[in-house]
Design a protein around this motif. Sequence first.
Motif, mmCIF file in Angstrom:
data_model
loop_
_atom_site.group_PDB
_atom_site.id
_atom_site.type_symbol
_atom_site.label_atom_id
_atom_site.label_comp_id
_atom_site.label_asym_id
_atom_site.label_seq_id
_atom_site.Cartn_x
_atom_site.Cartn_y
_atom_site.Cartn_z
ATOM 1 N N GLY A 27 0.841 -1.192 0.000
ATOM 2 C CA GLY A 27 0.000 0.000 0.000
ATOM 3 C C GLY A 27 0.873 1.239 0.000
ATOM 4 O O GLY A 27 2.015 1.189 0.452
ATOM 5 N N SER A 28 0.333 2.337 -0.473
ATOM 6 C CA SER A 28 1.114 3.566 -0.575
ATOM 7 C C SER A 28 0.866 4.488 0.610
ATOM 8 O O SER A 28 -0.267 4.633 1.072
ATOM 9 N N THR A 30 0.849 7.512 0.422
ATOM 10 C CA THR A 30 0.134 8.686 -0.087
ATOM 11 C C THR A 30 -1.338 8.398 -0.331
ATOM 12 O O THR A 30 -2.071 9.257 -0.839
ATOM 13 N N SER A 31 -1.784 7.200 0.009
ATOM 14 C CA SER A 31 -3.193 6.852 -0.206
ATOM 15 C C SER A 31 -4.096 7.597 0.753
ATOM 16 O O SER A 31 -3.863 7.593 1.968
ATOM 17 N N LYS A 32 -5.106 8.289 0.166
ATOM 18 C CA LYS A 32 -6.101 8.946 1.029
ATOM 19 C C LYS A 32 -6.795 7.909 1.877
ATOM 20 O O LYS A 32 -7.129 6.820 1.391
ATOM 21 N N TYR A 34 -5.186 7.856 4.866
ATOM 22 C CA TYR A 34 -4.438 7.223 5.947
ATOM 23 C C TYR A 34 -3.407 8.168 6.584
ATOM 24 O O TYR A 34 -2.774 8.982 5.900
ATOM 25 N N TYR A 55 -1.297 11.300 4.746
ATOM 26 C CA TYR A 55 -1.148 10.878 3.357
ATOM 27 C C TYR A 55 -0.654 12.025 2.462
ATOM 28 O O TYR A 55 0.005 11.779 1.450
ATOM 29 N N ASN A 78 8.502 4.771 -0.315
ATOM 30 C CA ASN A 78 7.335 4.375 0.485
ATOM 31 C C ASN A 78 7.740 4.135 1.946
ATOM 32 O O ASN A 78 7.385 3.111 2.561
#
Length: 131
Positions: A27-28, A30-32, A34, A55, A78
Amino acid sequence: QVQLQESGPGLVKASQTLSLTCTVSGGSITSKYYYWSWVRRPPGKGSEWMGAISYDGNTYYDPSLKSRTSISRDTSKNQFTLQLSSVTPEDTAVYYCARDPSRFYTDGPYNGGILAEYDSWGQGTQVTVSS
């Protein structure tokens, strides 16, 4: 499934700066929406939220540690990093990185959320500060 892994020295001398890195896979960072936190557990004590990076790169710190704490990230790797300066033996603890999903369903000032609601944790790394 996202996985987190802490890395860094297990022994730090007093007055020096503790530096730990959390590498995230699956998972990133930068993912909304988080938020990515650092939590520690001193021996014989409860867990303590230290700070987080969102994020979108905003940082948040526990007021009692804010003057000594810095959290940053490297999106190309990451990873996110904790730096704690001027350490003392009281900073001896198991340090964890973790993911907080609470901003999907809450708003307002951020102060770490509820640790029990975090959905992913690293295995933790023991850091001992020698005097």
